[in-house]
Write a protein that holds these residues in place. Structure first.
Motif, PDB file in Angstrom:
ATOM      1  N   ASP A 422       6.169  -1.925   5.020  1.00  0.00           N
ATOM      2  CA  ASP A 422       4.733  -1.685   5.164  1.00  0.00           C
ATOM      3  C   ASP A 422       4.111  -2.867   5.909  1.00  0.00           C
ATOM      4  O   ASP A 422       3.750  -3.881   5.305  1.00  0.00           O
ATOM      5  N   ARG A 425      -0.790  -4.068   7.019  1.00  0.00           N
ATOM      6  CA  ARG A 425      -1.845  -5.045   6.737  1.00  0.00           C
ATOM      7  C   ARG A 425      -1.642  -6.353   7.489  1.00  0.00           C
ATOM      8  O   ARG A 425      -2.405  -7.305   7.308  1.00  0.00           O
ATOM      9  N   GLU A 454      10.977  -7.470   0.214  1.00  0.00           N
ATOM     10  CA  GLU A 454       9.897  -8.427  -0.056  1.00  0.00           C
ATOM     11  C   GLU A 454       8.829  -7.745  -0.882  1.00  0.00           C
ATOM     12  O   GLU A 454       8.445  -6.604  -0.587  1.00  0.00           O
ATOM     13  N   SER A 455       8.357  -8.442  -1.875  1.00  0.00           N
ATOM     14  CA  SER A 455       7.318  -7.880  -2.728  1.00  0.00           C
ATOM     15  C   SER A 455       6.115  -7.434  -1.911  1.00  0.00           C
ATOM     16  O   SER A 455       5.627  -8.170  -1.058  1.00  0.00           O
ATOM     17  N   ARG A 456       5.675  -6.204  -2.142  1.00  0.00           N
ATOM     18  CA  ARG A 456       4.516  -5.595  -1.484  1.00  0.00           C
ATOM     19  C   ARG A 456       4.671  -5.508   0.034  1.00  0.00           C
ATOM     20  O   ARG A 456       3.688  -5.391   0.752  1.00  0.00           O
ATOM     21  N   TYR A 457       5.909  -5.580   0.541  1.00  0.00           N
ATOM     22  CA  TYR A 457       6.118  -5.488   1.997  1.00  0.00           C
ATOM     23  C   TYR A 457       7.288  -4.582   2.376  1.00  0.00           C
ATOM     24  O   TYR A 457       7.157  -3.730   3.253  1.00  0.00           O
ATOM     25  N   PRO A 476       3.600   4.317   0.794  1.00  0.00           N
ATOM     26  CA  PRO A 476       3.155   3.822  -0.526  1.00  0.00           C
ATOM     27  C   PRO A 476       3.954   4.372  -1.696  1.00  0.00           C
ATOM     28  O   PRO A 476       3.908   3.808  -2.793  1.00  0.00           O
ATOM     29  N   VAL A 479       6.893   1.448  -1.241  1.00  0.00           N
ATOM     30  CA  VAL A 479       6.466   0.043  -1.186  1.00  0.00           C
ATOM     31  C   VAL A 479       5.188  -0.095  -2.002  1.00  0.00           C
ATOM     32  O   VAL A 479       4.135   0.425  -1.614  1.00  0.00           O
ATOM     33  N   ASP A 480       5.295  -0.753  -3.138  1.00  0.00           N
ATOM     34  CA  ASP A 480       4.137  -0.926  -4.027  1.00  0.00           C
ATOM     35  C   ASP A 480       3.295  -2.089  -3.515  1.00  0.00           C
ATOM     36  O   ASP A 480       3.704  -3.250  -3.593  1.00  0.00           O
ATOM     37  N   THR A 481       2.131  -1.776  -2.983  1.00  0.00           N
ATOM     38  CA  THR A 481       1.254  -2.814  -2.437  1.00  0.00           C
ATOM     39  C   THR A 481       0.137  -3.187  -3.402  1.00  0.00           C
ATOM     40  O   THR A 481      -0.780  -3.920  -3.044  1.00  0.00           O
ATOM     41  N   PHE A 482       0.235  -2.682  -4.662  1.00  0.00           N
ATOM     42  CA  PHE A 482      -0.816  -2.967  -5.642  1.00  0.00           C
ATOM     43  C   PHE A 482      -0.813  -4.448  -6.011  1.00  0.00           C
ATOM     44  O   PHE A 482       0.230  -5.033  -6.295  1.00  0.00           O
ATOM     45  N   GLU A 483      -1.978  -5.043  -5.961  1.00  0.00           N
ATOM     46  CA  GLU A 483      -2.136  -6.436  -6.355  1.00  0.00           C
ATOM     47  C   GLU A 483      -3.060  -6.491  -7.566  1.00  0.00           C
ATOM     48  O   GLU A 483      -4.233  -6.099  -7.481  1.00  0.00           O
TER      49      GLU A 483
END
Length: 524
Positions: A422, A425, A454-457, A476, A479-483
């Motif tokens: 992802d 961003r 990579e986390s959230r990437y 989505p 790839v979990d992009t939740f922060e």
């Protein structure tokens, strides 16, 4: 030539291009200015080559007297060698600088320096010089978009002559430095101009140009692990910039193949190839509708790249059900969206050791019906899908929709999972456009080549997981992009509210006392 000198050359060419700005649309004066630059390039290359042949005779090409018997003999000999080596021929009197000199100082209404007829004849002669040779198809109608009699250049022949003479005069003062073979300076400048025209062409830009950063990502994806390529193919090649970008990522490309529907853009692609020094025997660019009338059937390619028109319409004629490109899937892509028809076409042409990467709209990742059926077949039956990369919105000229890159291989090194990235961003925001920065490109490529998570990437998703999601590739989902937001201390907030209430009470009391002293009613 240094980077600074290259930038100066690019700016000089753009300034000359602006000589025609205001007289016609950007995509129209593009065809003239790029055509004139190409003519100058052909002339200088011709003169450089001829002077090399004549060096032993201690004369120059320009010094040949064309009407004499000796001059005709020289020209005949040089012509034969030039057609073999360069693929075209120009006489000394047809060189760009000679025409520019004849046009210098032209005043409207003055006929002695009238060059329009000569120039039109010379552009035609370049094409005619190739008749019956191997390069004939590569030069066929190459200058057809340069109508020197167009009233857009001027209402009268004299006015048109003055404008063209001015442009040629400015171009003649620029040294293309073709003898500096260590760097493709002019090729880079030509690419710069095409990009400049694309940035001002609105929706039409997508017809001929892929932003350089996206081209770089596609090129680096398909050249992963390769130092040389036997062949590279683009079924919707536009100006040919994407094919040439692939060549910058490896030491050598054996041959370039492409197909383009738009005639004007097809001409631009051939010019671009020749101007970048690609020998006419090493490229095969065809003009036709790729899906309806493919021109390279029976051929496979080691690298395939494409930026097809998003969700274009095509016939989806039932006859294509028996076409080798589509027959094994059991379904055709819908007529309203040709995205997967391009995927199927490219898969058909992909060599067993090859890699293909193409840009598609996000809808291609999750739409149902025939497209879902084709996705399922590519993943479950063939296991060809290697990676899905989400790009930022608004990075393509003429459209703001978010897009993705899909990477396919017939022989995958990692058949147990598919890499999802992802990168949506990671970009730099400009006034009207978003851009992938060098660091953004590096992150995409490093993650792909190392198949890093990579986390959230980025994440490697198993084929089983894709099956559980009914082959919906929406990024989505994987790839979990939740922060998570910072924890909120409710006790501290309650304490703060109580303190505010106390302060407001004190203020109300003080205000009431002031109102009493003034003999007016309190506002509460």
């Amino acid at each position: 030539m240094s980077e600074d000198q290259k930038r100066v050359l690019e700016q000089q060419l753009w300034n000359i291009a602006n000589t025609l700005r205001g007289k016609m649309d950007a995509d129209e004066f593009r065809d003239y200015i790029l055509g004139f630059i190409f003519y100058k390039y052909l002339s200088e290359r011709m003169e450089l080559y001829a002077n090399g042949i004549l060096k032993a005779d201690k004369i120059t090409f320009r010094a040949i007297r064309e009407r004499t018997k000796e001059g005709k003999e020289y020209i005949a000999a040089i012509r034969e060698e030039a057609l073999e080596k360069l693929g075209y021929f120009l006489k000394p009197s047809e060189l760009f600088s000679e025409v520019a000199k004849r046009g210098a100082g032209t005043d409207e209404g003055e006929g002695s320096n009238f060059i329009l007829e000569d120039l039109q004849k010379i552009l035609t002669n370049i094409q005619l010089s190739t008749m019956g040779t191997e390069s004939e198809e590569d030069f066929d109608n190459l200058f057809e978009d340069m109508d020197l009699n167009s009233t857009k250049l001027g209402k009268t022949p004299a006015a048109r002559n003055a404008v063209i003479s001015k442009v040629l005069g400015h171009l003649d003062k620029i040294d293309f430095a073709l003898e500096q073979t260590e760097r493709d300076v002019l090729g880079d400048a030509y690419e710069y101009l095409i990009g400049q025209f694309a940035s001002g062409a609105g929706k039409k830009a997508g017809e001929f140009y892929t932003p350089q950063a996206v081209s770089t990502v596609l090129a680096r994806l398909v050249t992963t692990g390769k130092k040389k390529l036997k062949s590279v193919y683009d079924p919707t090649c536009g100006s040919g910039s994407l094919l040439l970008r692939v060549a910058k990522e490896v030491k050598e490309v054996g041959a370039f193949y492409g197909q383009e529907l738009n005639r004007t853009t097809y001409n631009l692609a051939r010019m671009n190839m020749i101007l970048h020094g690609v020998h006419y025997r090493r490229f095969d660019i065809r003009q036709e509708d790729t899906l309806e009338h493919p021109q390279h059937l029976g051929m496979t390619f080691e690298a395939i790249v494409a930026n097809p028109p998003f969700s274009a319409q095509w016939s989806a004629n039932a006859l294509f059900s028996t076409d080798d490109r589509f027959s094994q899937y059991g379904r055709l892509a819908p007529s309203s969206k040709a995205d997967y028809a391009f995927v199927q076409h490219m898969i058909h042409h992909l060599a067993d050791n090859g890699t293909m990467a193409l840009v598609l709209p996000h809808g291609a990742l999750f739409r149902g019906g025939a497209e879902q059926h084709i996705r399922r077949y590519l993943i479950e039956e063939k296991n060809y899908l290697d990676a899905v990369i989400g790009l930022p919105a608004n990075i393509f000229y003429g459209t703001s929709i978010p897009t993705c890159i899909m990477v396919f291989k017939k022989c995958r090194e990692n058949p147990e999972d598919i890499l999802f990235i992802d990168a949506s961003r990671e970009f730099e925001k400009a006034t009207n456009q978003s851009f992938l920065r060098s660091s953004d490109i590096e992150r995409i490529i490093n993650n792909y080549r190392e198949r890093k998570e990579e986390s959230r990437y980025s994440v490697r998703a198993s084929i089983k997981l894709l099956k559980e999601n009914d082959f919906n590739l929406n990024i989505p989902r994987y790839v979990d992009t939740f922060e998570a937001e910072d924890a909120i201390d409710l006790d501290a907030i309650a304490s703060e509210i109580r303190e505010l209430d106390r302060c407001m009470g004190d203020t109300d009391k003080q205000l009431a006392e002031y109102c009493k002293e003034l003999g007016i009613a309190a506002p509460f």
